[in-house]
Write a protein that holds these residues in place. Structure first.
Motif, short mmCIF file in Angstrom:
data_model
loop_
_atom_site.label_atom_id
_atom_site.label_comp_id
_atom_site.label_asym_id
_atom_site.label_seq_id
_atom_site.Cartn_x
_atom_site.Cartn_y
_atom_site.Cartn_z
N GLU A 54 0.82 -1.22 0.00
CA GLU A 54 0.00 0.00 0.00
C GLU A 54 0.85 1.26 0.00
OE1 GLU A 54 -2.70 -0.19 3.28
OE2 GLU A 54 -3.78 -1.90 2.46
N ASP A 55 2.04 1.20 0.62
CA ASP A 55 2.90 2.38 0.70
C ASP A 55 3.79 2.55 -0.53
OD1 ASP A 55 4.64 0.29 1.10
OD2 ASP A 55 5.46 1.05 2.98
N GLY A 56 3.61 1.67 -1.56
CA GLY A 56 4.37 1.81 -2.79
C GLY A 56 5.65 0.99 -2.82
N THR A 57 6.01 0.35 -1.71
CA THR A 57 7.19 -0.50 -1.69
C THR A 57 6.82 -1.89 -2.21
OG1 THR A 57 6.75 -1.17 0.58
CG2 THR A 57 8.19 0.74 0.26
N TYR A 58 7.82 -2.71 -2.46
CA TYR A 58 7.59 -4.03 -3.02
C TYR A 58 8.14 -5.10 -2.08
CZ TYR A 58 6.37 -1.81 -7.42
OH TYR A 58 5.76 -1.06 -8.38
N THR A 59 7.42 -6.23 -2.01
CA THR A 59 7.84 -7.38 -1.23
C THR A 59 7.85 -8.59 -2.15
OG1 THR A 59 6.75 -6.45 0.71
CG2 THR A 59 7.35 -8.77 0.81
N ILE A 60 8.91 -9.37 -2.12
CA ILE A 60 9.00 -10.55 -2.99
C ILE A 60 7.97 -11.58 -2.54
CG2 ILE A 60 10.50 -12.46 -3.69
CD1 ILE A 60 12.86 -10.54 -3.43
N VAL A 61 7.24 -12.13 -3.51
CA VAL A 61 6.21 -13.13 -3.19
C VAL A 61 6.88 -14.45 -2.86
CG1 VAL A 61 4.50 -12.05 -4.69
CG2 VAL A 61 5.90 -13.88 -5.58
N GLY A 62 6.15 -15.31 -2.16
CA GLY A 62 6.66 -16.63 -1.84
C GLY A 62 6.26 -17.61 -2.92
N SER A 63 6.44 -18.89 -2.64
CA SER A 63 6.09 -19.90 -3.64
C SER A 63 4.58 -20.07 -3.70
CB SER A 63 6.76 -21.23 -3.30
OG SER A 63 6.23 -21.72 -2.09
N GLY A 64 4.08 -20.40 -4.88
CA GLY A 64 2.66 -20.66 -5.03
C GLY A 64 2.15 -20.27 -6.39
N GLU A 65 0.83 -20.40 -6.54
CA GLU A 65 0.16 -20.02 -7.77
C GLU A 65 -0.51 -18.67 -7.56
OE1 GLU A 65 -2.52 -22.88 -9.40
OE2 GLU A 65 -0.99 -24.44 -9.53
N HIS A 66 -0.34 -17.79 -8.52
CA HIS A 66 -0.90 -16.44 -8.44
C HIS A 66 -1.80 -16.24 -9.66
CE1 HIS A 66 2.07 -15.79 -5.30
NE2 HIS A 66 2.95 -16.34 -6.13
N LYS A 67 -3.12 -16.15 -9.42
CA LYS A 67 -4.08 -16.03 -10.52
C LYS A 67 -4.30 -14.57 -10.85
CE LYS A 67 -6.29 -20.32 -9.24
NZ LYS A 67 -7.51 -21.00 -8.82
N LEU A 68 -4.09 -14.24 -12.14
CA LEU A 68 -4.24 -12.88 -12.61
C LEU A 68 -5.67 -12.64 -13.08
CD1 LEU A 68 -1.19 -13.41 -12.61
CD2 LEU A 68 -1.03 -12.00 -14.63
N ASP A 70 -6.58 -11.45 -15.88
CA ASP A 70 -6.73 -11.82 -17.30
C ASP A 70 -6.80 -13.33 -17.51
OD1 ASP A 70 -4.11 -12.62 -16.96
OD2 ASP A 70 -3.26 -11.15 -18.35
N GLY A 71 -6.75 -14.12 -16.43
CA GLY A 71 -6.89 -15.56 -16.54
C GLY A 71 -5.58 -16.33 -16.48
N ARG A 72 -4.47 -15.67 -16.64
CA ARG A 72 -3.19 -16.36 -16.56
C ARG A 72 -2.89 -16.74 -15.12
NH1 ARG A 72 1.07 -12.43 -19.12
NH2 ARG A 72 -0.20 -10.95 -17.98
N VAL A 73 -2.02 -17.73 -14.98
CA VAL A 73 -1.59 -18.16 -13.65
C VAL A 73 -0.06 -18.14 -13.64
CG1 VAL A 73 -1.57 -20.04 -11.97
CG2 VAL A 73 -3.62 -19.61 -13.31
N PHE A 74 0.51 -17.46 -12.65
CA PHE A 74 1.95 -17.43 -12.49
C PHE A 74 2.30 -18.38 -11.35
CE2 PHE A 74 2.73 -12.80 -14.06
CZ PHE A 74 2.41 -13.20 -15.34
N ILE A 75 3.28 -19.23 -11.57
CA ILE A 75 3.74 -20.14 -10.53
C ILE A 75 5.15 -19.70 -10.15
CG2 ILE A 75 4.28 -22.53 -9.92
CD1 ILE A 75 2.14 -23.36 -11.97
N THR A 76 5.36 -19.47 -8.84
CA THR A 76 6.65 -18.98 -8.36
C THR A 76 7.25 -19.98 -7.37
OG1 THR A 76 5.54 -17.71 -6.63
CG2 THR A 76 6.08 -16.55 -8.65
N ASP A 77 8.59 -19.94 -7.26
CA ASP A 77 9.26 -20.80 -6.28
C ASP A 77 9.42 -20.05 -4.96
OD1 ASP A 77 11.32 -19.00 -6.70
OD2 ASP A 77 12.70 -20.44 -7.59
N THR A 78 10.14 -20.64 -4.01
CA THR A 78 10.25 -20.05 -2.68
C THR A 78 10.98 -18.71 -2.68
OG1 THR A 78 12.28 -21.30 -2.29
CG2 THR A 78 10.23 -22.26 -1.48
N GLU A 79 11.78 -18.44 -3.70
CA GLU A 79 12.51 -17.18 -3.79
C GLU A 79 11.75 -16.13 -4.59
OE1 GLU A 79 16.09 -18.62 -5.49
OE2 GLU A 79 16.83 -19.42 -3.60
N GLY A 80 10.50 -16.45 -4.98
CA GLY A 80 9.69 -15.51 -5.74
C GLY A 80 9.99 -15.50 -7.22
#
Length: 188
Positions: A54-68, A70-80
């Motif tokens: 919310e404050d405009g900074t960024y945090t690296i995501v963890g592992s998992g599926e992230h549904k966008l 537009d219908g796409r799905v991003f799969i990330t590992d533990t390091e984002g």
């Protein structure tokens, strides 16, 4: 002089130029959160995915599926790191294999002196007001500490535990006597 101005002045003296325009790709997740690859261009396998706070900074995501949205799905590992992109229609994973090629690099053992007299002069000019302010604050702290010690030593009152009048008036025997006297007056 503000920190950013000092930094710009030093950068100008050393010949460093800041790139002030960055265009990161950002997309919205189904939950309304926004993620970014924080690199120029579209999302690609291998990008590190970050969640915009919310404050405009960024945090690296963890592992998992992230549904966008537009219908796409991003799969990330533990390091984002983005390891797979699934499309909406095909649900097939698009996987890109990046092979590292060995590139010979010549490293010179030469030391470049960046502390030219102009840079040293600019640093001294920039840091002199800061040093003066620190000296002033140090003197003020010493004065406040001395005043506090004097205030502590000049206390006109003894602590309540040591005050005989207070301790005798608030002892359990004294309170009992006051309550008994009140009870006697109510009986009359």
């Amino acid at each position: 002089m503000k920190n950013i101005e000092i930094l710009k002045k030093v950068a100008d003296l050393v010949g460093f130029k800041f790139n002030s325009l960055y265009t990161f790709e950002e997309v919205e997740l189904e939950g309304g959160l926004v993620i970014s690859n924080q690199t120029e261009g579209a999302f690609q396998v291998g990008d590190v995915i970050s969640l915009k706070n919310e404050d405009g900074t960024y945090t690296i995501v963890g592992s998992g599926e992230h549904k966008l949205l537009d219908g796409r799905v991003f799969i990330t590992d533990t390091e984002g790191k983005l390891v797979e992109i699934k499309d909406k229609e095909s649900e097939e994973a698009i996987e890109v294999v990046i092979e590292a090629a060995e590139v010979p690099v010549e490293v010179k053992d030469e030391v470049v002196d960046v502390m030219t007299p102009d840079v040293v002069s600019a640093l001294v000019d920039a840091l002199t007001p800061v040093v003066e302010e620190l000296k002033m604050l140090s003197e003020e702290m010493k004065k406040l500490k001395k005043d506090y010690e004097g205030f502590k030593a000049s206390s006109a009152y003894q602590p309540l535990k040591e005050d005989k009048v207070v301790s005798s008036n608030f002892s359990s025997d004294h309170r009992y006597e006051v309550l008994r006297a009140m009870k006697e007056t109510l009986k009359k």
